[in-house]
Scaffold this active site. Structure first.
Site, mmCIF file in Angstrom:
data_model
loop_
_atom_site.group_PDB
_atom_site.id
_atom_site.type_symbol
_atom_site.label_atom_id
_atom_site.label_comp_id
_atom_site.label_asym_id
_atom_site.label_seq_id
_atom_site.Cartn_x
_atom_site.Cartn_y
_atom_site.Cartn_z
ATOM 1 N N ARG A 1 3.381 10.482 12.150
ATOM 2 C CA ARG A 1 2.212 10.159 11.318
ATOM 3 C C ARG A 1 1.573 8.897 11.887
ATOM 4 N NH1 ARG A 1 3.374 7.743 5.929
ATOM 5 N NH2 ARG A 1 2.305 5.942 6.774
ATOM 6 N N HIS B 1 -0.577 6.765 5.190
ATOM 7 C CA HIS B 1 -0.147 7.806 4.243
ATOM 8 C C HIS B 1 -1.368 8.473 3.610
ATOM 9 C CE1 HIS B 1 1.642 9.758 0.790
ATOM 10 N NE2 HIS B 1 1.033 8.949 -0.036
ATOM 11 N N TYR C 1 4.488 -2.112 6.403
ATOM 12 C CA TYR C 1 5.846 -1.592 6.609
ATOM 13 C C TYR C 1 6.168 -1.146 8.038
ATOM 14 C CZ TYR C 1 3.185 2.699 5.582
ATOM 15 O OH TYR C 1 2.252 3.698 5.570
#
Lengths: 333, 362
Positions: B264, B268, B277
């Site tokens: 990814r 998100h 993160y």
């Protein structure tokens, strides 16, 4: 609440929750916080921001993506003497964990005759009004309030969120703690510094008045307060009761107010049929019907899933206009 | 009897190098198993699909930024994982996409205008065309896996050769529903294809925090079904493996779990900030593995594609998208009372009262 001399700090509700979690971790080594994205990232709403950095990855940790696992894990931790404070990322994603909740969470004290008890807290953001995607805006509190042995707390202000959460964590029994997404950043006020608790099971009179009682909780308190202000401009005195705790419900405060005003409007954003508002209405009918001067009116969501359609979302969630209309309706009855 | 190897695997062990994956076309252009490759027409078709869904993903970003699209979970960089799998189906087969699988749904045949409407939170996006067996994107995690098993079982009970294909992520594969579905599908011989898109992240949680397992395809062993681990950025390989799984399911050989190893690259959702993160070091090497440029280079070298044809394809894709956008723009907004539609076949007395209440307030 604490003495008035206590220093305060202006903060949002999510910051107050973060403050409470930090104080709990600091004050009790058995407190552990876990859930999806709560560690490194500090939670999708930042409720656990900075806690892992400060208290370490054993006390504040990311779990695999599995709600049944999160609640089940907490049950085991609680049985074995820790104080689990689990986060479910959204109340609408609690459902995979309902077996753990319905079959176990509320039963351990009962089925072991208090040999075991579960001092567990499950926090979950709930409710609408912020245009979240499908299923993120559910209000499932009535499902939880129907489970024997489980307490349900829903704050409506930053100061209450902090005090009630510290009470919930200190409570020897399982507590579901729902946080209105809409209020995370919009609710802001002076919050006392340091540790204090707001007792569970005590409602709060937000406004006082003699004509109508409006009973609400969580994200609806702000809506009802605005409706009460509008009604006051028309000379109607509205008593807004913020339940703060659904289980145990502060029946006495609700009934005392209804006996005084003779009119009751019960407000929540959950679906209409079998919502917690229905329990409040039944309690009033059972205990105070002879004081009523008008039928009890519920202002609620609808018997349809919360609409994922942004442009009409606000039709579903009660707004001050709808609440004010109900207030006028019972006054004119 | 040999002794089992009980040497512990330290938690957080990095995945092994990607070159052990099932792969046809490596990032550097090296080719493997040419005898198994899909024919040239299919190669070109897979390329067109990837270009088409990449365009959607890129335009979605712009539309979101300008307030013309709601929250959108991007899939850019995962095109081979979505196209190679969805392209192995016909519209007689079932597709169960998660919110990350807009590209798969487009490949399967969900019209662009409907797809845009969905991400604009318009009811027109939930109204799926009657000729497709595709469900609205699943927001709850893993719940679609058991549904796929049920749909697959129904098809076999009805005597068809249709299959069901469902997507999930590495995060979703932690849910109980994932495991129950795999076990049911094996036990019931359901013609089901399970795609586990391992893209490295469940919002902020990396796969190594999600699970101690490194090879997620091996989970199939526990349920007695085959599991395959494939380079999820190699569309020729994902297509081949999925087509084989579909063929097995059609022939009555039961379900397959396919782990597509991808990444990814993007947030998100477009509202997410990955800087909280992960670092550039986490993303290292994935840009070089890009599925679209990888196949384009091969097609150009092979003479299957020319620069002119590629430019024409770009124009064609852009025109299709803009026409669909105009169509989506023309969808009327829902009326307030529409929030009560489609709860039951016949509205209950309660719903009728509630409708009257809404209409009185308009």
């Amino acid at each position: 609440m604490t003495a008035t001399a206590t220093p305060t700090r202006t903060m949002t509700m999510v910051a107050a929750i973060n403050d409470a979690l930090a104080l709990a971790l600091e004050g009790d080594p058995t407190v552990h916080i876990f859930g999806e994205d709560v560690g490194v990232m500090g939670g999708v709403f930042r409720a656990t921001d900075g806690l892992q950095a400060r208290f370490g990855a054993e006390r504040v940790f990311d779990t695999p993506l599995a709600e049944a696992g999160i609640v089940g894990l907490g049950i085991g931790m609680g049985l074995a003497g820790l104080k689990p404070v689990a986060e479910i990322q959204f109340a609408g994603f609690l459902y995979p964990a309902l077996d753990q909740v319905l079959s176990h969470l509320g039963r351990y004290r009962h089925r072991t005759r208090s040999r075991f008890h579960l001092p567990m807290v499950v926090r979950a953001p709930y409710g609408g009004g912020v245009h979240t995607p499908e299923q993120h805006a559910d209000s499932p509190e009535a499902i939880l309030a129907h489970v024997p042995g489980v307490k349900v707390v829903i704050p409506s202000t930053p100061a209450d969120a902090k005090g009630l959460l510290l009470s919930a964590i200190a409570d020897p029994d399982p507590v579901f703690f729902f946080e209105a997404i809409k209020l995370y950043r919009s609710a802001k006020e002076a919050v006392p510094e340091g540790h204090y608790t707001t007792p569970l099971g005590q409602a709060r009179l937000v406004t006082t008045g003699d004509d109508v009682t409006v009973i609400c909780y969580g994200g609806m308190v702000e809506v009802c307060t605005r409706a009460a202000e509008a009604a006051r401009a028309h000379g109607i005195g509205v008593e807004v009761v913020d339940l703060r705790t659904l289980v145990p419900m502060d029946t006495e405060t609700v009934l005392a107010s209804v006996r005084k005003t003779g009119r009751a409007v019960v407000v929540s954003e959950a679906p209409r049929t079998n919502g917690f508002h229905s329990e409040v209405s039944a309690t009033i009918a059972e205990e105070a019907i002879e004081f009523l001067r008008a039928p009890i009116v519920r202002v609620t969501g609808f018997d349809a899933p919360y609409p994922p359609f942004t442009s009409v979302e606000d039709v579903y969630r009660p707004n001050p206009v709808r609440v004010a209309r109900a207030i006028r309706e019972v006054v004119r009855y | 009897m040999t002794q089992p190897d009980l040497s512990p695997i330290p938690p957080g062990t990095e995945p092994p190098p990607q070159d052990d994956l099932f792969q046809f076309l490596a990032p550097d252009g090296t080719t493997h198993h040419p005898e198994l490759w899909p024919d040239r027409e299919t190669q070109l078709s897979l390329y067109r699909h990837m270009r088409r869904i990449r365009h959607f993903d890129e335009r979605a970003w712009v539309l979101y930024r300008t307030g013309r699209l709601g929250v959108f979970p991007p899939y850019g960089g995962m095109e081979a994982s979505q196209v190679g799998t969805a392209a192995a189906l016909t519209n007689e087969d079932w597709l169960f996409p998660t919110y990350r699988d807009t590209g798969a749904a487009l490949t399967y045949g969900l019209p662009v205008a409907r797809t845009l409407a969905y991400w604009r939170t318009s009811p027109h996006g939930w109204a799926m065309p009657g000729n497709l067996k595709v469900l609205p994107f699943y927001i709850p995690i893993a719940t679609q896996y058991p549904h796929a098993v049920g749909a697959a079982l129904a098809e076999s009970r009805k005597g068809t050769q249709n299959v069901a294909l469902a997507y999930i992520g590495d995060g979703g594969s932690s849910e109980g529903d994932f495991h129950e579905a795999l076990n049911f599908a094996g036990a019931l011989d359901a013609p089901c294809v399970f795609i586990l898109q391992n893209n490295g992240w469940a919002i902020s949680v990396p796969t190594r925090t999600q699970t101690r397992a490194v090879n997620l395809a091996r989970r199939a062993d526990g349920y007695g079904i085959p599991g395959v681990r494939v380079d999820g950025n190699d569309v020729l390989a994902t297509y081949h493996v999925t087509a084989e799984a579909v063929r097995r399911a059609r022939e009555g050989d039961g379900p397959t779990l396919i782990e597509t190893v991808t990444y990814r690259i993007k947030p998100h959702t477009l509202a997410d900030d990955p800087a909280r993160y992960r670092t550039d070091a986490d993303n290292l090497g994935w840009a070089e593995k890009d599925p679209v440029t990888r196949l384009r280079a091969h097609l150009l070298a092979d003479g299957l594609l020319t620069g002119d044809a590629d430019a024409a394809l770009t124009r064609e894709i852009e025109a299709e998208f803009e026409a669909a956008l105009a169509e989506a723009d023309a969808y009327p907004d829902p009326t307030p009372a529409e929030i009560l539609d489609h709860v039951f076949a016949e509205p209950t007395p309660q719903l009728l009262r509630q409708r009257a209440q809404i209409e009185a307030e308009e």
